[in-house]
Design a protein around this motif. Structure first.
Motif, PDB file in Angstrom:
ATOM      1  N   ASP A   1       0.844  -1.204   0.000  1.00 22.13           N
ATOM      2  CA  ASP A   1       0.000   0.000   0.000  1.00 22.13           C
ATOM      3  C   ASP A   1       0.876   1.249   0.000  1.00 22.13           C
ATOM      4  O   ASP A   1       0.805   2.084   0.909  1.00 22.13           O
ATOM      5  N   ALA A   2       1.707   1.355  -1.030  1.00 22.97           N
ATOM      6  CA  ALA A   2       2.703   2.429  -1.051  1.00 22.97           C
ATOM      7  C   ALA A   2       2.821   3.039  -2.434  1.00 22.97           C
ATOM      8  O   ALA A   2       2.602   2.368  -3.453  1.00 22.97           O
ATOM      9  N   GLU A   3       3.177   4.324  -2.445  1.00 28.25           N
ATOM     10  CA  GLU A   3       3.547   5.024  -3.674  1.00 28.25           C
ATOM     11  C   GLU A   3       4.995   5.452  -3.532  1.00 28.25           C
ATOM     12  O   GLU A   3       5.314   6.327  -2.710  1.00 28.25           O
ATOM     13  N   VAL A   4       5.858   4.817  -4.303  1.00 30.32           N
ATOM     14  CA  VAL A   4       7.291   5.091  -4.231  1.00 30.32           C
ATOM     15  C   VAL A   4       7.682   5.854  -5.491  1.00 30.32           C
ATOM     16  O   VAL A   4       7.419   5.406  -6.613  1.00 30.32           O
ATOM     17  N   GLY A   5       8.334   6.988  -5.326  1.00 30.51           N
ATOM     18  CA  GLY A   5       8.719   7.818  -6.459  1.00 30.51           C
ATOM     19  C   GLY A   5       9.920   7.282  -7.214  1.00 30.51           C
ATOM     20  O   GLY A   5      10.351   6.133  -7.028  1.00 30.51           O
ATOM     21  N   ALA A   6      10.518   8.122  -8.042  1.00 32.08           N
ATOM     22  CA  ALA A   6      11.680   7.747  -8.839  1.00 32.08           C
ATOM     23  C   ALA A   6      12.969   7.861  -8.029  1.00 32.08           C
ATOM     24  O   ALA A   6      13.077   8.678  -7.112  1.00 32.08           O
TER      25      ALA A   6
ATOM     26  N   ASN B   1      -7.778  -1.564   9.253  1.00 32.96           N
ATOM     27  CA  ASN B   1      -7.719  -0.797   8.008  1.00 32.96           C
ATOM     28  C   ASN B   1      -6.300  -0.761   7.449  1.00 32.96           C
ATOM     29  O   ASN B   1      -5.319  -0.891   8.182  1.00 32.96           O
ATOM     30  N   LYS B   2      -6.210  -0.564   6.122  1.00 32.13           N
ATOM     31  CA  LYS B   2      -4.935  -0.399   5.440  1.00 32.13           C
ATOM     32  C   LYS B   2      -4.732   1.089   5.127  1.00 32.13           C
ATOM     33  O   LYS B   2      -5.679   1.798   4.784  1.00 32.13           O
ATOM     34  N   TYR B   3      -3.466   1.547   5.216  1.00 30.74           N
ATOM     35  CA  TYR B   3      -3.158   2.961   5.009  1.00 30.74           C
ATOM     36  C   TYR B   3      -1.992   3.105   4.026  1.00 30.74           C
ATOM     37  O   TYR B   3      -1.165   2.207   3.865  1.00 30.74           O
ATOM     38  N   LEU B   4      -1.919   4.269   3.403  1.00 26.55           N
ATOM     39  CA  LEU B   4      -0.946   4.529   2.355  1.00 26.55           C
ATOM     40  C   LEU B   4       0.337   5.139   2.901  1.00 26.55           C
ATOM     41  O   LEU B   4       0.313   6.059   3.717  1.00 26.55           O
ATOM     42  N   THR B   5       1.463   4.629   2.412  1.00 26.75           N
ATOM     43  CA  THR B   5       2.766   5.255   2.616  1.00 26.75           C
ATOM     44  C   THR B   5       3.191   5.895   1.303  1.00 26.75           C
ATOM     45  O   THR B   5       3.184   5.234   0.261  1.00 26.75           O
TER      46      THR B   5
END
Length: 457
Positions: A369-374, A391-395
């Motif tokens: 559940d993550a958004e990892v950039g460049a 619940n699940k949460y975003l990193t």
């Protein structure tokens, strides 16, 4: 062009399979048997395709969807009775009807097309697809007269010893003049050992009426294999596997060990990709050119770009870009999106994660559940702590971030662009861009502690 219709027989439960799953839904190379048949028949451009369903009717309809119309055989009283259930949809229409069993997953559109062409060229009203069997036990025999014309079909259980010695067998696939078929079905009786209405009896009825009955013998006995038990299922799987692998190799894919490589029927692979032994690729996965997949890698429903290497790893329902290096022993779980030039190393698990171009997680990390950039570097032992038990949460990790080893990122949290996370930190608050974040207890050394401990003993 003559109208073409098709009837697929898929009503039987298949008791010899000894399974709760209905026979025609058992998969061969990842696709249910009846789906293989429907897909091949679809290539014939029929005006109407009717699947006869019975046991597991709703499951079969769910699998095939709108690719077929359906007729229900509530009580299984034989193949002629099954075809008769299609009468409300087909009876009285001019054209040729192909009848094929839903448990013959290896049959090809090419063979069925040749059968139909032969039927039309000789002006037959019924044509039987036959094959030569080294061991014809259990099959209906094609009995010909002295001129080589089809005289009748005799079921194995009803055949004499002389008739059982015949090796030309009925494959269970036919084509008929549609109007004559449904007229003849009304005259089929069940006066036989099984007390069933046999479709081959239509052949004798039409012959006695003076119509031309023909046979087209295929050179491929394997295509005609009907699957009635788990052993036959394994034989179909083996044959289909080698057929699929051969086609990929002819298209420019290198498969090092075809006997130990398992590729689904709907997989596409680009030229100069190498598939190493023990690899399983299934679903509608697509792999571009110049990749290296395996050994012992499982790919399911993934889209993989060019020049990507995946070794001893598992990837499901994800998108993987160009020049990516994954493994060994990585796990790409569903809904992950991996951009170009990414490295996902050994014992790294991604789940529902976006991984930006050039980023790296080289070993022993969980990114869920993550958004990892460049151009992000994720150190060994890093975990996105995404679940609080309910619940699940975003990193969110922005471009250029460096995450030190053994860091816990407790979601929801954002790590700003070009920030540094010190090794061993547990981060539970947002980190500003270009900041160094240290979240660990200060080190304390107790001098001579062991000597004091030993004295107390």
């Amino acid at each position: 062009m003559t109208n073409r219709f098709a009837v697929i027989l898929a009503a039987g439960q298949g008791t010899r399979m000894k399974s709760k799953l209905y026979k025609v839904l058992h998969p061969v190379c990842g696709k249910p048997m009846v789906q293989h048949v429907v897909d091949q028949v679809a290539a014939l451009q029929t005006q109407k395709l009717v699947t006869i369903i019975g046991h597991g009717a709703e499951l079969v309809k769910s699998q095939l969807g709108e690719s077929s119309e359906y007729a229900l055989q509530e009580e299984q009283l034989g193949t002629a009775h099954a075809v008769m259930q299609a009468a409300p949809l087909l009876e009285g229409q001019e054209g040729v009807t192909l009848v094929v069993c839903g448990d013959t997953p290896l049959i090809t559109s090419t063979t069925m097309e040749e059968l139909l062409k032969h039927h039309e060229q000789v002006g037959a009203k019924a044509t039987i697809l036959t094959a030569h069997a080294e061991d014809p036990t259990g099959y209906g025999r094609i009995i010909r007269d002295e001129n080589g014309n089809v005289e009748k079909i005799v079921e194995h259980k009803d055949a004499s010893e002389q008739e059982r010695s015949v090796r030309e067998i009925n494959t269970g696939t036919y084509c008929f003049d549609n109007q004559l078929l449904f007229d003849a079905l009304k005259n089929v009786s069940n006066h036989n050992v099984q007390g069933e209405y046999y479709l081959p009896d239509v052949i004798e009825i039409l012959k006695n009426q003076g119509h031309i009955v023909s046979a087209y013998q295929t050179m491929s006995f394997a295509e005609t294999l009907g699957v009635n038990d788990r052993y036959a299922l394994s034989q179909a799987e083996k044959t289909m596997k080698l057929r699929i692998n051969k086609q990929h190799m002819l298209n420019g894919v290198t498969i090092i060990d075809p006997d130990n490589t398992y590729i689904g029927a709907d997989v596409s692979i680009g030229q100069d990709t190498v598939i190493l032994p023990g690899t399983i690729i299934s679903g509608s996965s697509s792999i571009a050119s110049n990749c290296e997949i395996g050994p012992h890698t499982e790919i399911r429903e993934c889209k993989i770009g060019e020049r990507t290497v995946i070794r001893q790893s598992v990837a499901h329902n994800s998108s993987i870009g160009n020049d990516v290096n994954i493994g060994p022993f990585a796990h790409i779980r569903p809904d992950s999106m991996i951009d170009d030039e990414v490295k996902v190393g050994n014992f790294v698990e991604l789940k529902k994660a976006v991984f930006g171009k050039g980023s790296k997680a080289s070993h022993l990390s969980y990114i869920g559940d993550a958004e990892v950039g460049a151009d992000v570097n994720i150190g060994c032992g890093t975990i996105t702590v995404n679940y609080d038990g309910k619940n699940k949460y975003l990193t969110k990790i922005e471009d250029g971030v460096f995450v030190g080893c053994n860091s816990n990122l407790i979601a929801p949290v954002t790590i700003g662009k070009d920030a540094y996370i010190a090794a061993g930190s547990t981060i539970n608050q947002d980190v500003p861009s270009k900041a160094l974040s240290i979240a660990r207890a200060r080190q304390v050394n107790k001098e001579n502690y062991i000597d004091k401990l030993n004295k107390n003993e």
